[in-house]
Design an enzyme around this catalytic site. Structure first.
Site, PDB file in Angstrom:
ATOM      1  N   LYS A  95       0.814  -1.396  -0.077  1.00 35.06           N
ATOM      2  CA  LYS A  95      -0.005   0.009  -0.003  1.00 35.06           C
ATOM      3  C   LYS A  95       0.892   1.266   0.066  1.00 35.06           C
ATOM      4  CE  LYS A  95      -4.567  -1.544   1.285  1.00 35.06           C
ATOM      5  NZ  LYS A  95      -4.244  -3.158   1.959  1.00 35.06           N
ATOM      6  N   GLU A 117      -9.385   6.369   4.023  1.00 40.90           N
ATOM      7  CA  GLU A 117     -10.412   5.326   4.543  1.00 40.90           C
ATOM      8  C   GLU A 117      -9.349   4.156   4.823  1.00 40.90           C
ATOM      9  OE1 GLU A 117      -9.959   5.353   1.276  1.00 40.90           O
ATOM     10  OE2 GLU A 117      -9.606   3.400   0.843  1.00 40.90           O
ATOM     11  N   SER A 383       1.357  -9.716  -1.135  1.00 45.05           N
ATOM     12  CA  SER A 383       1.102  -8.192  -0.894  1.00 45.05           C
ATOM     13  C   SER A 383       1.428  -7.825   0.344  1.00 45.05           C
ATOM     14  CB  SER A 383      -0.465  -8.311  -1.117  1.00 45.05           C
ATOM     15  OG  SER A 383      -1.302  -9.056  -0.394  1.00 45.05           O
TER      16      SER A 383
HETATM   17  C1  LIG Z   1      -5.183  -4.092   1.526  1.00 46.53           C
HETATM   18  C2  LIG Z   1      -4.571  -5.216   1.329  1.00 46.53           C
HETATM   19  C3  LIG Z   1      -4.938  -6.228   0.500  1.00 46.53           C
HETATM   20  C4  LIG Z   1      -6.305  -5.706  -0.496  1.00 46.53           C
HETATM   21  O1  LIG Z   1      -6.125  -4.624  -1.140  1.00 46.53           O
HETATM   22  P1  LIG Z   1      -5.887  -4.347  -2.969  1.00 46.53           P
HETATM   23  O2  LIG Z   1      -6.145  -2.980  -3.242  1.00 46.53           O
HETATM   24  O3  LIG Z   1      -6.922  -5.583  -3.464  1.00 46.53           O
HETATM   25  O4  LIG Z   1      -4.561  -5.006  -2.931  1.00 46.53           O
HETATM   26  C5  LIG Z   1      -4.219  -7.269   0.002  1.00 46.53           C
HETATM   27  N1  LIG Z   1      -2.976  -7.635   0.775  1.00 46.53           N
HETATM   28  C6  LIG Z   1      -2.847  -6.787   1.957  1.00 46.53           C
HETATM   29  C7  LIG Z   1      -1.561  -7.238   2.734  1.00 46.53           C
HETATM   30  C8  LIG Z   1      -3.340  -5.564   2.010  1.00 46.53           C
HETATM   31  O5  LIG Z   1      -2.846  -4.904   3.108  1.00 46.53           O
END
Ligand SMILES: *Cc1c(COP(=O)(O)O)cnc(C)c1O
Length: 405
Positions: A95, A117, A383
């Site tokens: 993020k 948000e 992610s």
């Molecule tokens: C917020 C988050 C997501 C989901 O958000 P996307 O916008 O779909 O990427 C996925 N993995 C992690 C670790 C997150 O913090």
């Protein structure tokens, strides 16, 4: 039968990817959103902007993140599996790629205050972080239930100097926080920039956030070329809440038809259980949070409350570009239940010594759902890291140990 659409990487001048996108906003936000629409590409293309962005991505966020060859996982699936280590980014997830970009953009637009948000708290932390970095006032809207579920991230945001404002409506989760943030922005449009945390919202957000996250696949291409002599894997797999990490991982492969792109959605307790967040399986076309997209809705168009064990996946829709890539057939979706994600996440802990965010575990679980050709190359976008989810994993582990599942 609905017609397929030609796959588009970028939106048209009205912000549409095929039949999805656009900007459906109240009159009072027109000036703000229009200012962004008119300026984002010029600002992002500016040399001094790019220099500052690259420097911060490198020295502050810790990019490039490694592309790790997961040897034991590869042996298990008889494939060459690489993990893109977004979990190693500063603040623990992808993020920050977006919040760094948007805070630099806000500065150049002359905005002094930032709102955001957050669901899992990851985007709130990433936003509070860059606001501290830049000395900007920061308000983060968060569903009251998520505040309870994600106490450590609430603490982090406060430590970083942000104000956390609880959203009390609806399910008291991400969707409600988004509504509250939009409401606030309407009343404070002139001095405030709204940092949206995913590839959702009115044009230009989906495209802008996609471009900031595209650094993920830009790096994957280079790293894979270096490691294997070929920039193109057979498959790229990523989880989808709103779709920003998936879009970042897919972006520079959209035009390479030979690369299979697979998105993992949260099926919660099961697609047909009534407790799910599988937006493409259960969703229909409609307007959500400022854009025409696909989301879970009742027959009369009311948003169906989503459910997932993972707060970051607990969103009723997906971004318009992903909705379009789904419809054009470019991106294939798999639905992954809570249990499947937890099992896959816990397996990664033991196979590779990496504790993934439960969001990312949804992507890992896809390995058990697809046909894998022996020896093929698969990139999984990891992610985020699982520190924030320890309690959930530990509870699940004790259920496994007690044999009560
Ligand atoms: C917020 C988050 C997501 C989901 O958000 P996307 O916008 O779909 O990427 C996925 N993995 C992690 C670790 C997150 O913090």
């Amino acid at each position: 039968m609905e017609e397929k659409e030609l796959t588009q990487l970028y939106p048209n001048e009205k912000g549409y990817f095929g039949s999805f996108g656009g900007a459906f906003i109240p009159e009072m936000l027109h000036a703000n959103v229009q200012e962004l629409q008119e300026q984002y590409l010029a600002i992002m293309g500016d040399t001094s902007f790019q220099e500052e962005l690259q420097l911060l991505l490198h020295d502050y966020a810790g990019r490039p993140t490694p592309l790790y060859y997961a040897k034991r996982l590869s042996e298990k699936y008889k494939a060459n599996i690489y993990l893109k280590r977004e979990d190693l980014c500063h603040t623990g997830a992808h993020k920050v790629n977006n919040t760094i970009g948007q805070v630099l953009l806000a500065e150049r637009l002359g905005k002094k205050k930032i709102i955001a948000e957050t669901g899992a708290g990851q985007h709130g932390v990433a936003t509070a972080t860059v606001c501290a970095l830049k000395g900007l006032e920061c308000k983060v809207f968060m569903g009251e239930l998520d505040i309870q579920r994600q106490a450590p991230n609430v603490g982090r945001m406060k430590l970083l100097g942000a104000e956390v404002i609880p959203a009390m409506s609806g399910n008291r989760t991400l969707k409600d926080a988004t509504n509250e943030a939009l409401r606030y922005w309407i009343n404070h449009a002139s001095d405030t920039h709204y940092i949206i945390g995913s590839v959702v919202g009115p044009h230009p957000y989906p495209d802008m956030v996609a471009r900031f996250q595209s650094v993920i696949s830009e790096e994957i291409r280079k790293q894979l070329l270096e490691k294997t002599g070929n920039a193109l894997p057979n498959k790229v797999i990523a989880c989808v809440g709103g779709g920003s990490n998936a879009t970042g991982a897919f972006f520079n492969y959209i035009e390479d038809d030979g690369v299979e792109l697979i998105a993992a959605e949260a099926a919660g307790l099961g697609i047909d259980s009534g407790e799910s967040a599988a937006a493409t399986f259960l969703g229909k076309r409609g307007v959500l949070h400022g854009s025409m997209t696909t989301f879970m809705q009742t027959d009369d168009g009311q948003v169906v409350e989503p459910y997932s064990i993972s707060a970051g996946m607990d969103y009723p829709g997906i971004g318009p570009a992903l909705a379009h890539w789904f419809k054009s057939g470019r991106v294939h979706f798999e639905a992954v239940t809570d249990d499947e994600a937890l099992v896959a996440g816990m397996a990664l802990c033991k196979t590779e010594g990496i504790i993934p965010a439960i969001e990312s575990s949804h992507a890992l679980a896809v390995l058990d759902k697809i046909d894998i050709i022996e020896g093929e190359t698969i990139v999984i976008n990891l992610s985020g890291r699982g520190d924030k989810d320890l309690e959930t994993y530990i509870k699940y582990q004790s259920k496994v140990d007690a044999n009560v599942l």
